[in-house]
Design a protein around this motif. Sequence first.
Motif, PDB file in Angstrom:
ATOM      1  N   PHE A  40      47.714  13.689  45.163  1.00  0.00           N
ATOM      2  CA  PHE A  40      47.469  12.258  45.278  1.00  0.00           C
ATOM      3  C   PHE A  40      46.048  11.877  44.818  1.00  0.00           C
ATOM      4  O   PHE A  40      45.801  10.728  44.459  1.00  0.00           O
ATOM      5  N   ASN A  41      45.138  12.842  44.857  1.00  0.00           N
ATOM      6  CA  ASN A  41      43.757  12.578  44.433  1.00  0.00           C
ATOM      7  C   ASN A  41      43.471  13.082  43.019  1.00  0.00           C
ATOM      8  O   ASN A  41      42.310  13.143  42.604  1.00  0.00           O
ATOM      9  N   ASN A  42      44.537  13.447  42.303  1.00  0.00           N
ATOM     10  CA  ASN A  42      44.405  13.926  40.912  1.00  0.00           C
ATOM     11  C   ASN A  42      43.431  15.101  40.794  1.00  0.00           C
ATOM     12  O   ASN A  42      42.619  15.163  39.868  1.00  0.00           O
ATOM     13  N   ILE A  43      43.522  16.022  41.749  1.00  0.00           N
ATOM     14  CA  ILE A  43      42.675  17.210  41.729  1.00  0.00           C
ATOM     15  C   ILE A  43      43.412  18.332  41.001  1.00  0.00           C
ATOM     16  O   ILE A  43      44.484  18.763  41.434  1.00  0.00           O
ATOM     17  N   GLU A  44      42.850  18.781  39.902  1.00  0.00           N
ATOM     18  CA  GLU A  44      43.445  19.911  39.179  1.00  0.00           C
ATOM     19  C   GLU A  44      42.997  21.208  39.840  1.00  0.00           C
ATOM     20  O   GLU A  44      41.812  21.395  40.109  1.00  0.00           O
ATOM     21  N   TYR A  45      43.933  22.099  40.091  1.00  0.00           N
ATOM     22  CA  TYR A  45      43.597  23.370  40.734  1.00  0.00           C
ATOM     23  C   TYR A  45      44.427  24.490  40.129  1.00  0.00           C
ATOM     24  O   TYR A  45      45.453  24.253  39.488  1.00  0.00           O
ATOM     25  N   ILE A  46      43.988  25.705  40.328  1.00  0.00           N
ATOM     26  CA  ILE A  46      44.711  26.850  39.775  1.00  0.00           C
ATOM     27  C   ILE A  46      46.015  27.030  40.560  1.00  0.00           C
ATOM     28  O   ILE A  46      46.011  27.064  41.786  1.00  0.00           O
TER      29      ILE A  46
END
Length: 313
Positions: free
Chosen positions: A223-229
């Motif tokens: 929802f916070n547009n956080i890109e993660y592995i």
Amino acid sequence: MGRLKKGSRCSICKAKGEKDKAVVFLPHHRLALCKKHFVEWFEKRVEKTIKEFRMFSKKDKILVAVSGGKDSLALWNALTNLGYEADGFYIDLGIPEYSEDSKNLAISFSEKIRRPLHIVSLKEEIAPIPQIDKATSRPACSACGTVKRYYMNRYAKQLGYNIIATGHNLDDEAAVLFGNTLHWDIDYLKRQYPVLKEENGFIRKVKPLCKITEKESALYAFFNNIEYIEYECPFSEGASSIEYKELLSQLEEKHPGTKLQFYTNFLKKMYPILRQHEEKEKKEIKLCKICGEPSFTDVCSVCKLKEKVKTEV
């Protein structure tokens, strides 16, 4: 995360006389929430956990242990939004592809929220994890954990931080508790608390996501547009903790709230008893003769590891 009934409205919006539709249902909290109120709920829950366990205040300097994964980045984002002075700390483990991908994501996120990210290379400090794995008979995850804890503590002091925050979530804590209980590993059970107080050269360590599930953390990141592995470390394959997580998730599916109940009841009922036992048998903490960091033996485990790595070269 439970299934939403068609046309479900957000519980909070409904209470306010608004009509926004829910996008997520949290069965163990009996909450249906829209995107906006889920993000608010997540951050309020983090804040409530911080206050419940007296982890830190707005006056503290917090170093967030960042891995490039959803939990640590979600934690860093939440702490920043809540107004805490929180910076990132990334340890480059030297694992081909995985370390490069996760480091780049951590750097990108640091730039996005405009907070400093401190980076330490394990290759420069001791050796990459693949090399350490060859030099020791210990499981790679065990050696990796020891090394990460050592450098987090060491650099937090050097950089002037008084709090280390990690992204361990409820699934992590419940799985570790399950494993330690299966083996009745009292030494580990005595230390399984959301706050490890500062003492004898150790910085205070806290786990503000200890009551947040892995799925809730992933949804907050989305929802916070956080890109993660999105893929696991190659060395974690076959780890017992992953199997424990799967077993507990199956129980959670049938009985929502099982993980939270298991973990919180341990903290309320069992931990105080173990704590009393620990006070009676407290081990003496020394300073390592080689590096000066706190240790239970004359030479700390990381300095011993360095010697092993040298002999393998």
